[in-house]
Design a protein around this motif. Structure first.
Motif, PDB file in Angstrom:
ATOM      1  N   LEU A 152      30.427 -16.937  80.232  1.00 59.82           N
ATOM      2  CA  LEU A 152      29.951 -16.924  78.841  1.00 59.82           C
ATOM      3  C   LEU A 152      29.548 -18.319  78.396  1.00 59.82           C
ATOM      4  N   ALA A 153      30.358 -19.312  78.793  1.00 61.05           N
ATOM      5  CA  ALA A 153      29.991 -20.687  78.434  1.00 61.05           C
ATOM      6  C   ALA A 153      28.696 -21.096  79.108  1.00 61.05           C
ATOM      7  N   GLY A 154      28.490 -20.657  80.368  1.00 61.43           N
ATOM      8  CA  GLY A 154      27.241 -20.966  81.052  1.00 61.43           C
ATOM      9  C   GLY A 154      26.032 -20.353  80.358  1.00 61.43           C
ATOM     10  N   ILE A 155      26.156 -19.113  79.926  1.00 59.26           N
ATOM     11  CA  ILE A 155      25.053 -18.457  79.211  1.00 59.26           C
ATOM     12  C   ILE A 155      24.779 -19.164  77.892  1.00 59.26           C
ATOM     13  N   ALA A 156      25.839 -19.518  77.152  1.00 61.66           N
ATOM     14  CA  ALA A 156      25.647 -20.233  75.884  1.00 61.66           C
ATOM     15  C   ALA A 156      24.978 -21.578  76.117  1.00 61.66           C
ATOM     16  N   CYS A 157      25.394 -22.279  77.182  1.00 58.53           N
ATOM     17  CA  CYS A 157      24.781 -23.570  77.502  1.00 58.53           C
ATOM     18  C   CYS A 157      23.311 -23.403  77.868  1.00 58.53           C
ATOM     19  N   ALA A 158      22.996 -22.326  78.610  1.00 55.90           N
ATOM     20  CA  ALA A 158      21.598 -22.089  78.995  1.00 55.90           C
ATOM     21  C   ALA A 158      20.738 -21.807  77.772  1.00 55.90           C
ATOM     22  N   VAL A 159      21.251 -20.994  76.858  1.00 60.87           N
ATOM     23  CA  VAL A 159      20.471 -20.673  75.654  1.00 60.87           C
ATOM     24  C   VAL A 159      20.222 -21.928  74.821  1.00 60.87           C
ATOM     25  N   LEU A 160      21.272 -22.729  74.609  1.00 57.52           N
ATOM     26  CA  LEU A 160      21.101 -23.952  73.823  1.00 57.52           C
ATOM     27  C   LEU A 160      20.209 -24.949  74.542  1.00 57.52           C
ATOM     28  N   GLY A 161      20.354 -25.041  75.872  1.00 60.24           N
ATOM     29  CA  GLY A 161      19.542 -26.003  76.624  1.00 60.24           C
ATOM     30  C   GLY A 161      18.061 -25.688  76.566  1.00 60.24           C
ATOM     31  N   PHE A 162      17.716 -24.427  76.830  1.00 60.41           N
ATOM     32  CA  PHE A 162      16.301 -24.059  76.809  1.00 60.41           C
ATOM     33  C   PHE A 162      15.728 -24.033  75.393  1.00 60.41           C
ATOM     34  N   ALA A 163      16.564 -23.728  74.406  1.00 52.80           N
ATOM     35  CA  ALA A 163      16.046 -23.598  73.046  1.00 52.80           C
ATOM     36  C   ALA A 163      16.039 -24.913  72.283  1.00 52.80           C
ATOM     37  N   ALA A 171      19.120 -25.078  82.772  1.00 55.24           N
ATOM     38  CA  ALA A 171      19.203 -24.668  84.185  1.00 55.24           C
ATOM     39  C   ALA A 171      20.619 -24.813  84.718  1.00 55.24           C
ATOM     40  N   LEU A 172      21.306 -25.888  84.316  1.00 56.27           N
ATOM     41  CA  LEU A 172      22.682 -26.081  84.732  1.00 56.27           C
ATOM     42  C   LEU A 172      23.570 -24.956  84.209  1.00 56.27           C
ATOM     43  N   GLY A 173      23.319 -24.524  82.979  1.00 58.14           N
ATOM     44  CA  GLY A 173      24.093 -23.411  82.422  1.00 58.14           C
ATOM     45  C   GLY A 173      23.873 -22.118  83.194  1.00 58.14           C
ATOM     46  N   VAL A 174      22.624 -21.868  83.610  1.00 61.52           N
ATOM     47  CA  VAL A 174      22.335 -20.667  84.403  1.00 61.52           C
ATOM     48  C   VAL A 174      23.071 -20.710  85.736  1.00 61.52           C
ATOM     49  N   VAL A 175      23.076 -21.873  86.368  1.00 58.79           N
ATOM     50  CA  VAL A 175      23.774 -22.013  87.653  1.00 58.79           C
ATOM     51  C   VAL A 175      25.267 -21.760  87.486  1.00 58.79           C
ATOM     52  N   VAL A 176      25.858 -22.330  86.445  1.00 64.97           N
ATOM     53  CA  VAL A 176      27.294 -22.130  86.207  1.00 64.97           C
ATOM     54  C   VAL A 176      27.597 -20.653  85.961  1.00 64.97           C
ATOM     55  N   ALA A 181      30.287 -16.003  87.765  1.00 61.12           N
ATOM     56  CA  ALA A 181      30.405 -14.605  87.327  1.00 61.12           C
ATOM     57  C   ALA A 181      31.159 -13.717  88.315  1.00 61.12           C
ATOM     58  N   PRO A 182      30.896 -13.779  89.637  1.00 58.50           N
ATOM     59  CA  PRO A 182      31.625 -12.870  90.555  1.00 58.50           C
ATOM     60  C   PRO A 182      33.115 -13.167  90.665  1.00 58.50           C
ATOM     61  N   TYR A 183      33.554 -14.353  90.258  1.00 54.86           N
ATOM     62  CA  TYR A 183      34.934 -14.759  90.491  1.00 54.86           C
ATOM     63  C   TYR A 183      35.728 -15.020  89.214  1.00 54.86           C
ATOM     64  N   ALA A 184      35.069 -15.088  88.088  1.00 47.02           N
ATOM     65  CA  ALA A 184      35.753 -15.500  86.863  1.00 47.02           C
ATOM     66  C   ALA A 184      36.835 -14.518  86.426  1.00 47.02           C
ATOM     67  N   TRP A 185      36.653 -13.238  86.734  1.00 44.54           N
ATOM     68  CA  TRP A 185      37.624 -12.239  86.296  1.00 44.54           C
ATOM     69  C   TRP A 185      38.760 -12.044  87.288  1.00 44.54           C
ATOM     70  N   ARG A 186      38.653 -12.601  88.487  1.00 46.38           N
ATOM     71  CA  ARG A 186      39.604 -12.303  89.562  1.00 46.38           C
ATOM     72  C   ARG A 186      41.019 -12.840  89.340  1.00 46.38           C
ATOM     73  N   PRO A 187      41.258 -13.876  88.558  1.00 44.08           N
ATOM     74  CA  PRO A 187      42.668 -14.234  88.270  1.00 44.08           C
ATOM     75  C   PRO A 187      43.450 -13.142  87.559  1.00 44.08           C
ATOM     76  N   LEU A 188      42.741 -12.143  87.031  1.00 46.57           N
ATOM     77  CA  LEU A 188      43.423 -11.069  86.316  1.00 46.57           C
ATOM     78  C   LEU A 188      44.479 -10.399  87.193  1.00 46.57           C
ATOM     79  N   GLY A 189      44.121 -10.049  88.433  1.00 46.86           N
ATOM     80  CA  GLY A 189      45.055  -9.335  89.294  1.00 46.86           C
ATOM     81  C   GLY A 189      46.303 -10.131  89.642  1.00 46.86           C
ATOM     82  N   PRO A 190      46.176 -11.335  90.200  1.00 45.95           N
ATOM     83  CA  PRO A 190      47.385 -12.100  90.542  1.00 45.95           C
ATOM     84  C   PRO A 190      48.255 -12.456  89.341  1.00 45.95           C
ATOM     85  N   VAL A 191      47.634 -12.865  88.241  1.00 43.35           N
ATOM     86  CA  VAL A 191      48.431 -13.259  87.072  1.00 43.35           C
ATOM     87  C   VAL A 191      49.157 -12.055  86.486  1.00 43.35           C
ATOM     88  N   ALA A 192      48.453 -10.935  86.364  1.00 44.41           N
ATOM     89  CA  ALA A 192      49.114  -9.736  85.837  1.00 44.41           C
ATOM     90  C   ALA A 192      50.204  -9.256  86.784  1.00 44.41           C
TER      91      ALA A 192
END
Length: 416
Positions: A152-163, A171-176, A181-192
């Motif tokens: 989400l922070a990457g998308i917000a950074c991309a929108v602000l950067g391009f706009a 571009a850096l925000g898009v890369v982030v 995205a594929p890994y950001a939610w994965r701490p959910l399983g171990p922590v829970a």
């Protein structure tokens, strides 16, 4: 090309899951942020204006704790296949004792309704799972919510950067966003899994509660059995024995004056004595069948099967005797299941299997009835499960609509 498409699909799914995880983990902080906003808005109201927002934030957090944890368990089970038991204390049976009072596992009450209300209040506020859930809600903000915020922070950074700012920042925000995205939610399983599992202390508390309920059930069952024995003795054998004594006394007086009548009375007394003996044998059989004491569980079940109106087949490999309490519990459990098949299942065939292994004995009862049997609270199957739980046993039922119904009872035991 195919790898790129797969990566984009994984990134899309991960982004969606990260958004869900972020939203769930940030519910409690959102309440506190709203409380801070209300406090600033009320700042001019006086030096005590912070009390109402604080109370609102605390109550809101307490109300959100359990729903947040339940949603988290649901997401973990759906996305990772790992089931995390809630570990919440469940209300036990409310039992009426021989004194007329109702026991709920904590205290005695005059009515069933009062006992259930008191039980629900005590369980709600004394459950150790409340502190576990509150701790997880605070940890999830940093251990789950912060990583999930990266896309989400990457998308917000991309929108602000391009706009507004710079295309490089965009571009850096898009890369982030794409990389995390594929890994950001994965701490959910171990922590829970680490913080939402029931602790040993909670498991021990649940075991104590279960044993308390079993003690109440045992007390009620013993009182009912004693009343049954007293009633049967008073109405049956005792009355016949009193009549027998009176007949013998009368026959003794008539022996010299009217021998024929005395002989007739003696014959009636002998018949009464035989009837009393038969009633006493039936009474003892209701406590524990003689064949169970003499020959063991397998032969006792086979004898019971011969008296059943259904076709009952019995198989097993019990080459050694079991502990008497184990044999008694399994015998009456099998008898109850066969009786249920006769009364409720419209069955024509029942199969009973008794198997002994290194850890205990397994009894399976299968009928070809209509099925649909459920283990509802207060029913016969629920009482059977609680009776087996006294011996650390278990009772599992499989009964789809249309049948067949299969009940599996497992009891740990040692040979005698």
């Amino acid at each position: 090309m195919r790898g790129l498409v797969s990566w984009m699909a994984s990134a899309g799914v991960g982004f969606w899951r990260a958004c869900v995880v972020f939203g769930v983990s940030m519910l409690a902080p959102a309440v506190w942020a709203a409380a801070v906003g209300i406090w600033f808005w009320w700042w001019g109201g006086g030096p005590w204006s912070w009390i109402a927002p604080l109370v609102w934030a605390v109550l809101g957090t307490l109300a959100l704790v359990r729903p947040v944890c339940r949603i988290t368990r649901h997401l973990v089970a759906r996305w990772t296949g790992t089931v995390l038991p809630g570990g919440y204390r469940q209300p036990g049976p409310v039992t009426q004792l021989s004194t007329g009072y109702w026991w709920n596992g904590y205290s005695y009450s005059r009515t069933s309704r009062e006992a259930k209300q008191d039980q629900a209040m005590r369980i709600r506020w004394r459950d150790p799972a409340n502190w576990r859930d509150l701790r997880f809600t605070g940890i999830a903000v940093f251990a789950i919510g912060v990583p999930a915020a990266l896309p989400l922070a990457g998308i917000a950074c991309a929108v602000l950067g391009f706009a507004v700012l710079s295309p490089i920042i965009g571009a850096l925000g898009v890369v982030v966003a794409l990389a995390s995205a594929p890994y950001a939610w994965r701490p959910l399983g171990p922590v829970a899994g680490r913080f939402l599992r029931a602790s040993p202390a909670m498991a021990m508390a649940d075991r104590v509660t279960e044993l308390t309920a079993q003690r109440a059930d045992t007390t009620v069952a013993q009182a009912a059995e004693i009343r049954r024995i007293e009633r049967d003795l008073h109405d049956g054998a005792q009355a016949r024995l009193v009549a027998l004594g009176m007949s013998l006394a009368t026959a003794e007086k008539l022996m010299e004056t009217d021998p024929e009548r005395a002989k007739a009375m003696l014959r009636d007394a002998r018949t009464g004595a035989a009837t009393s003996l038969s009633e006493l044998r039936e009474l003892i059989k209701g406590i524990n069948p003689p064949l169970l004491n003499e020959r063991g569980l397998l032969d006792a079940v086979r004898a019971f099967a011969l008296d059943s109106p259904l076709e009952v087949t019995v198989s097993g490999n019990l080459d050694r005797r079991l502990d008497p309490p184990i044999e008694s519990a399994l015998y009456f459990g099998i008898a109850e299941l066969v009786t249920n098949a006769v009364k409720h299942a419209a069955a024509t065939l029942v199969e009973v299997s008794l198997v002994r292994d290194d850890t205990g004995v397994i009894a399976e009862v299968t009928d070809d009835g209509r099925g649909g049997a459920t283990m509802r609270e207060g029913g016969g199957l629920a009482r059977l499960r609680r009776r087996l739980a006294v011996f650390d046993g278990s009772c599992e039922i499989t009964s789809p609509e249309g049948g067949p119904t299969r009940v599996r009872m497992v009891l740990p035991c040692a040979s005698s």
